[in-house]
Design a protein around this motif. Structure first.
Motif, PDB file in Angstrom:
ATOM      1  N   SER A  94      -4.138  -2.536  -1.112  1.00  0.00           N
ATOM      2  CA  SER A  94      -4.630  -3.833  -1.565  1.00  0.00           C
ATOM      3  C   SER A  94      -6.105  -4.017  -1.243  1.00  0.00           C
ATOM      4  N   ASN A  95      -6.785  -4.725  -2.145  1.00  0.00           N
ATOM      5  CA  ASN A  95      -8.185  -5.060  -1.936  1.00  0.00           C
ATOM      6  C   ASN A  95      -8.398  -6.574  -2.004  1.00  0.00           C
ATOM      7  N   SER A  96      -7.279  -7.343  -1.921  1.00  0.00           N
ATOM      8  CA  SER A  96      -7.367  -8.804  -1.945  1.00  0.00           C
ATOM      9  C   SER A  96      -6.043  -9.378  -1.436  1.00  0.00           C
ATOM     10  N   ASN A  97      -5.942 -10.693  -1.439  1.00  0.00           N
ATOM     11  CA  ASN A  97      -4.713 -11.362  -0.993  1.00  0.00           C
ATOM     12  C   ASN A  97      -3.809 -11.757  -2.154  1.00  0.00           C
ATOM     13  N   GLU A  98      -4.092 -11.266  -3.360  1.00  0.00           N
ATOM     14  CA  GLU A  98      -3.285 -11.604  -4.531  1.00  0.00           C
ATOM     15  C   GLU A  98      -2.086 -10.671  -4.659  1.00  0.00           C
ATOM     16  N   LEU A  99      -0.972 -11.197  -5.197  1.00  0.00           N
ATOM     17  CA  LEU A  99       0.167 -10.353  -5.524  1.00  0.00           C
ATOM     18  C   LEU A  99      -0.269  -9.256  -6.481  1.00  0.00           C
ATOM     19  N   TYR A 100       0.323  -8.090  -6.333  1.00  0.00           N
ATOM     20  CA  TYR A 100      -0.025  -6.968  -7.203  1.00  0.00           C
ATOM     21  C   TYR A 100       1.049  -6.842  -8.281  1.00  0.00           C
ATOM     22  N   GLU A 101       0.682  -7.189  -9.511  1.00  0.00           N
ATOM     23  CA  GLU A 101       1.613  -7.117 -10.638  1.00  0.00           C
ATOM     24  C   GLU A 101       0.993  -6.273 -11.740  1.00  0.00           C
ATOM     25  N   SER A 102       1.779  -5.385 -12.313  1.00  0.00           N
ATOM     26  CA  SER A 102       1.255  -4.525 -13.369  1.00  0.00           C
ATOM     27  C   SER A 102       2.374  -4.066 -14.290  1.00  0.00           C
TER      28      SER A 102
ATOM     29  N   ARG B 245      -6.923  -3.409  -6.393  1.00  0.00           N
ATOM     30  CA  ARG B 245      -6.508  -2.180  -5.730  1.00  0.00           C
ATOM     31  C   ARG B 245      -7.721  -1.310  -5.392  1.00  0.00           C
ATOM     32  N   TYR B 246      -7.607  -0.626  -4.269  1.00  0.00           N
ATOM     33  CA  TYR B 246      -8.635   0.323  -3.830  1.00  0.00           C
ATOM     34  C   TYR B 246      -7.972   1.692  -3.770  1.00  0.00           C
ATOM     35  N   VAL B 247      -8.674   2.695  -4.281  1.00  0.00           N
ATOM     36  CA  VAL B 247      -8.105   4.039  -4.405  1.00  0.00           C
ATOM     37  C   VAL B 247      -8.958   5.041  -3.628  1.00  0.00           C
ATOM     38  N   ILE B 248      -8.303   5.873  -2.848  1.00  0.00           N
ATOM     39  CA  ILE B 248      -8.969   6.960  -2.136  1.00  0.00           C
ATOM     40  C   ILE B 248      -8.426   8.279  -2.666  1.00  0.00           C
TER      41      ILE B 248
ATOM     42  N   TYR C 236      -7.537   3.245   7.216  1.00  0.00           N
ATOM     43  CA  TYR C 236      -7.481   2.315   8.347  1.00  0.00           C
ATOM     44  C   TYR C 236      -8.580   1.250   8.233  1.00  0.00           C
ATOM     45  N   LEU C 237      -9.785   1.678   7.874  1.00  0.00           N
ATOM     46  CA  LEU C 237     -10.910   0.749   7.806  1.00  0.00           C
ATOM     47  C   LEU C 237     -10.706  -0.311   6.732  1.00  0.00           C
ATOM     48  N   GLU C 238     -10.041   0.038   5.630  1.00  0.00           N
ATOM     49  CA  GLU C 238      -9.803  -0.941   4.580  1.00  0.00           C
ATOM     50  C   GLU C 238      -8.982  -2.120   5.086  1.00  0.00           C
ATOM     51  N   SER C 239      -8.134  -1.877   6.053  1.00  0.00           N
ATOM     52  CA  SER C 239      -7.270  -2.938   6.580  1.00  0.00           C
ATOM     53  C   SER C 239      -7.801  -3.560   7.866  1.00  0.00           C
ATOM     54  N   HIS C 240      -8.797  -2.921   8.504  1.00  0.00           N
ATOM     55  CA  HIS C 240      -9.270  -3.397   9.807  1.00  0.00           C
ATOM     56  C   HIS C 240     -10.785  -3.549   9.888  1.00  0.00           C
ATOM     57  N   TYR C 241     -11.468  -3.539   8.747  1.00  0.00           N
ATOM     58  CA  TYR C 241     -12.927  -3.628   8.761  1.00  0.00           C
ATOM     59  C   TYR C 241     -13.409  -4.924   9.404  1.00  0.00           C
TER      60      TYR C 241
ATOM     61  N   CYS D 127       0.853  -1.189   0.000  1.00  0.00           N
ATOM     62  CA  CYS D 127       0.000   0.000   0.000  1.00  0.00           C
ATOM     63  C   CYS D 127       0.888   1.237   0.000  1.00  0.00           C
ATOM     64  N   MET D 128       0.342   2.334  -0.492  1.00  0.00           N
ATOM     65  CA  MET D 128       1.038   3.612  -0.408  1.00  0.00           C
ATOM     66  C   MET D 128       0.973   4.073   1.045  1.00  0.00           C
ATOM     67  N   SER D 129       2.080   4.518   1.582  1.00  0.00           N
ATOM     68  CA  SER D 129       2.138   4.858   3.004  1.00  0.00           C
ATOM     69  C   SER D 129       1.343   6.103   3.351  1.00  0.00           C
ATOM     70  N   CYS D 130       1.068   6.949   2.355  1.00  0.00           N
ATOM     71  CA  CYS D 130       0.329   8.182   2.613  1.00  0.00           C
ATOM     72  C   CYS D 130      -0.257   8.699   1.303  1.00  0.00           C
ATOM     73  N   MET D 131      -1.078   9.725   1.391  1.00  0.00           N
ATOM     74  CA  MET D 131      -1.588  10.370   0.180  1.00  0.00           C
ATOM     75  C   MET D 131      -0.414  10.968  -0.588  1.00  0.00           C
ATOM     76  N   GLN D 132      -0.422  10.810  -1.914  1.00  0.00           N
ATOM     77  CA  GLN D 132       0.649  11.342  -2.755  1.00  0.00           C
ATOM     78  C   GLN D 132       0.053  12.069  -3.950  1.00  0.00           C
ATOM     79  N   ILE D 133       0.784  13.044  -4.448  1.00  0.00           N
ATOM     80  CA  ILE D 133       0.349  13.749  -5.644  1.00  0.00           C
ATOM     81  C   ILE D 133       1.266  13.361  -6.801  1.00  0.00           C
TER      82      ILE D 133
END
Length: 282
Positions: free
Chosen positions: A73-81, A44-47, A183-188, A23-29
């Motif tokens: 991440s929005n699943s347990n799969e490796l993220y490849e792109s 992937r989930y995007v905010i 936080y909720l995405e990882s602890h829901y 995951c990205m550690s923080c919001m980035q531009i």
């Protein structure tokens, strides 16, 4: 901070592989260039301050210059792109042909979906572009420019029209709400209470409740419930786990409670949703 395009170049292409929990550690531009990527695996989930959305294996994702966001991440799969970055000037001939508004609308779509046959066709273009980029020839960027325009045209002509999964926020999100959503995405699964979340960001429960209603348009409890339902949908469609296992994975005490809540929110049982979802072409 995102890695910029190498100095003196107008385009860069890389194949990326990250752990399933990356995951990205923080919001980035984003810097002042465009991104377009093909998702080989992972979800992937995007905010962003104004909306949230997701993209998945087989999708093409897009990000315009100066895009302020955070993904995880929005699943347990490796993220490849395979990710392509290019400057606005590099795309100017294509923009001149279709018009600035059309190109802006194209990028505002954020992601595109395809049939399985077209997914392979799109992936082939990305892989061919990666191969071309790795060559050391004086005509490399000219060739890549033509290939990029072919990619744009293929996406526009062959994507599957689907309901937009972007959820607009009632008002631009403030930093506390963005951090809470992350936080909720990882602890829901833990069903964190409003009280716990309020303490985490050091504001009162009442103030946090008002922030959720004003910025997301729904109460905290409804947002958390909707989030859990979305993860249940993902597990139903992307895995063969039993309803009982999915209930345990998403914080429900048993499969009966999950089924009742799922039907109340979707009008379908989890079993019927899985059967219908498996018929989709992507």
């Amino acid at each position: 901070m995102p890695i910029p395009i190498p100095h003196g170049q107008h385009i860069s292409i890389e194949k990326r592989l990250f752990p399933s929990d990356f995951c990205m550690s923080c919001m980035q531009i984003m810097p002042d260039y465009y991104n377009i990527g093909y998702i080989i695996s992972g979800d992937r989930y995007v905010i962003t301050p104004i909306e949230t959305y997701s993209y998945h294996k087989g999708d093409v994702s897009l990000a315009p210059p100066l895009f302020f966001h955070r993904t995880f991440s929005n699943s347990n799969e490796l993220y490849e792109s395979i990710l392509i970055k290019f400057t606005p000037d590099f795309a100017k001939p294509f923009i001149d042909i279709i018009g600035e508004n059309e190109f802006k609308n194209f990028y505002n779509s954020k992601s595109f979906h395809f049939t399985q046959n077209t997914q392979q066709k799109i992936l082939n273009i990305f892989e061919d572009m990666l191969s071309e980029y790795q060559k050391k020839t004086c005509y490399k960027e000219l060739i890549l420019q033509g290939m990029l325009f072919r990619l744009f045209a293929t996406i526009i002509e062959e994507h599957i029209p689907t309901p937009n999964n972007m959820k607009k926020n009632s008002t631009p999100l403030t930093k506390p709400i963005i951090e809470i959503l992350y936080y909720l995405e990882s602890h829901y699964q833990e069903n964190p209470t409003l009280s716990k979340i309020a303490k985490m960001v050091n504001i009162s429960e009442g103030h946090l409740s008002r922030l959720f209603r004003s910025q997301l348009g729904i109460p905290y409890s409804k947002y958390l419930n909707n989030l859990r339902i979305e993860h249940v949908k993902m597990l139903l469609l992307k895995t063969d786990k039993s309803i009982t296992d999915i209930a345990l994975n998403t914080g429900y005490c048993n499969s009966e409670y999950l089924s009742a809540n799922f039907k109340k929110n979707t009008g379908m049982t989890p079993k019927d949703f899985r059967i219908q979802g498996k018929k989709l072409p992507y």
